[in-house]
Scaffold this motif. Structure first.
Motif, short mmCIF file in Angstrom:
data_model
loop_
_atom_site.label_atom_id
_atom_site.label_comp_id
_atom_site.label_asym_id
_atom_site.label_seq_id
_atom_site.Cartn_x
_atom_site.Cartn_y
_atom_site.Cartn_z
N ALA A 135 -9.14 5.69 6.09
CA ALA A 135 -9.49 6.94 5.14
C ALA A 135 -8.74 8.25 5.48
CB ALA A 135 -11.03 7.31 5.77
N ALA A 136 -8.41 8.38 6.77
CA ALA A 136 -7.55 9.60 6.89
C ALA A 136 -6.14 9.45 6.32
CB ALA A 136 -7.40 9.82 8.54
N ILE A 137 -5.66 8.25 6.34
CA ILE A 137 -4.28 8.04 5.61
C ILE A 137 -4.44 7.97 4.18
CG2 ILE A 137 -2.57 6.28 5.42
CD1 ILE A 137 -3.25 5.09 8.11
N ALA A 138 -5.53 7.54 3.51
CA ALA A 138 -5.88 7.64 2.12
C ALA A 138 -5.83 9.14 1.55
CB ALA A 138 -6.84 6.87 1.89
N SER A 139 -6.36 9.63 2.54
CA SER A 139 -6.84 11.24 2.26
C SER A 139 -5.50 12.23 2.40
CB SER A 139 -7.90 12.00 3.14
OG SER A 139 -7.88 13.33 2.79
N GLY A 140 -4.81 11.65 3.17
CA GLY A 140 -3.31 12.32 3.36
C GLY A 140 -2.39 12.01 2.15
N ALA A 141 -2.53 10.73 1.73
CA ALA A 141 -1.58 10.47 0.58
C ALA A 141 -2.16 11.15 -0.55
CB ALA A 141 -1.92 8.74 0.26
N ALA A 142 -3.26 11.53 -0.81
CA ALA A 142 -3.91 12.20 -2.00
C ALA A 142 -3.42 13.56 -1.79
CB ALA A 142 -5.38 12.06 -2.03
N ASP A 143 -3.53 13.96 -0.70
CA ASP A 143 -2.84 15.42 -0.59
C ASP A 143 -1.51 15.67 -0.53
OD1 ASP A 143 -5.67 15.92 -0.70
OD2 ASP A 143 -6.12 16.26 1.54
N GLY A 144 -0.73 14.69 -0.34
CA GLY A 144 0.61 14.66 -0.38
C GLY A 144 1.29 15.17 1.06
N ILE A 145 0.43 14.90 2.15
CA ILE A 145 0.89 15.03 3.63
C ILE A 145 1.12 13.80 4.15
CG2 ILE A 145 -0.49 17.32 3.61
CD1 ILE A 145 -2.49 15.90 5.23
N GLY A 146 1.78 13.95 5.36
CA GLY A 146 2.48 12.75 5.93
C GLY A 146 1.18 12.29 6.76
N MET A 147 1.54 10.98 7.56
CA MET A 147 0.45 10.15 8.20
C MET A 147 0.17 11.01 9.64
SD MET A 147 0.58 6.13 9.62
CE MET A 147 0.90 5.68 7.86
N ALA A 198 -0.20 1.47 -0.40
CA ALA A 198 0.48 2.40 -1.06
C ALA A 198 0.40 3.64 -0.09
CB ALA A 198 -0.16 2.78 -2.54
N ALA A 199 -0.72 3.92 0.32
CA ALA A 199 -1.21 5.22 1.01
C ALA A 199 -0.36 4.96 2.27
CB ALA A 199 -2.49 5.21 1.53
N LEU A 200 -0.20 3.84 3.13
CA LEU A 200 0.21 3.67 4.25
C LEU A 200 1.85 4.07 3.99
CD1 LEU A 200 -1.17 0.33 5.46
CD2 LEU A 200 -1.33 2.44 6.76
N GLY A 201 2.42 3.45 3.03
CA GLY A 201 3.85 3.66 2.65
C GLY A 201 4.23 5.06 2.35
N ALA A 202 3.29 5.68 1.58
CA ALA A 202 3.75 6.98 1.00
C ALA A 202 3.80 8.02 2.10
CB ALA A 202 2.54 7.60 -0.07
#
Length: 212
Positions: A135-147, A198-202
């Protein structure tokens, strides 16, 4: 046909002057370090300490790169202390480091017994660990921040009773970048339905960009 050489003329890496001195009761930790042998790991340790001190004095960045074992064997509070003292400018870690950091912050325990867990198929199946990380990683991807930033934010802002010993949360609080260099499929939360490739990679690629 063996040809011998004089022992005293043969190059030798260890001399008596390099040997350790026994620790004296009541002596300081600095004296203990100074008494270690001037060889191999002890020399490397002293060199690293000296280099970090010089870098901090000169205002140079100090980057720490480590695997998950630093956290899982109980050294996270040392890294947190170094962060708070200004001896860490950035941290590079792998995905497993996030697993152990979050679990320790969440429940004060981590590290599965891998052999038996592999045998019975339960390895990596911890529900809360995967749900929160993914969930944290998906949220980070949506916000354009790193893992690293995304998981640090999750621990810092979430209900984690042991967050004060979290490297990721402390770094997020201090504004120190943590970059997580994940290989998809290597971490336990990748096996769960909540994982988003996609979120993991981004987010991991964003961390690569931050590092470079």
């Amino acid at each position: 046909r063996v040809r011998t050489v004089p022992a005293r003329r043969r190059p030798s890496k260890v001399q008596v002057r390099s040997e350790a001195r026994p620790h004296q009761p009541g002596a300081s930790f600095a004296a203990f370090l100074d008494a270690l042998p001037d060889l191999l790991g002890a020399r490397d340790l002293r060199d690293a300490i000296a280099a970090a001190a010089r870098a901090r004095t000169r205002g140079r960045p100090i980057l720490w790169g480590f695997g998950a074992h630093v956290i899982k064997v109980g050294l996270a509070p040392i890294v947190v202390d170094l962060l708070q003292r200004g001896f860490v400018s950035g941290i590079l870690m792998n995905g497993a480091g996030c697993v152990h950091d979050l679990e320790l912050a969440m429940m004060g325990a981590t590290s599965e017994d891998v052999g038996p867990a592999l045998d019975d198929g339960s390895f990596g199946m911890a529900r809360e660990t995967a749900e929160r990380l993914n969930a944290a990683i998906a949220s980070g991807a949506a916000d354009g921040i790193g893992m690293g930033a995304a998981i640090g934010r999750e621990i810092l802002q979430g209900r984690y009773p042991h967050k004060e010993r979290s490297i990721l949360a402390t770094a997020a609080q201090l504004g120190v970048p943590v970059t997580v260099h994940a290989a998809i499929g290597t971490d336990i939360h990748h096996m769960h339905a909540s994982a988003d490739g996609a979120a993991l990679g981004a987010t991991s690629y964003r961390d690569f960009e931050t590092l470079t």
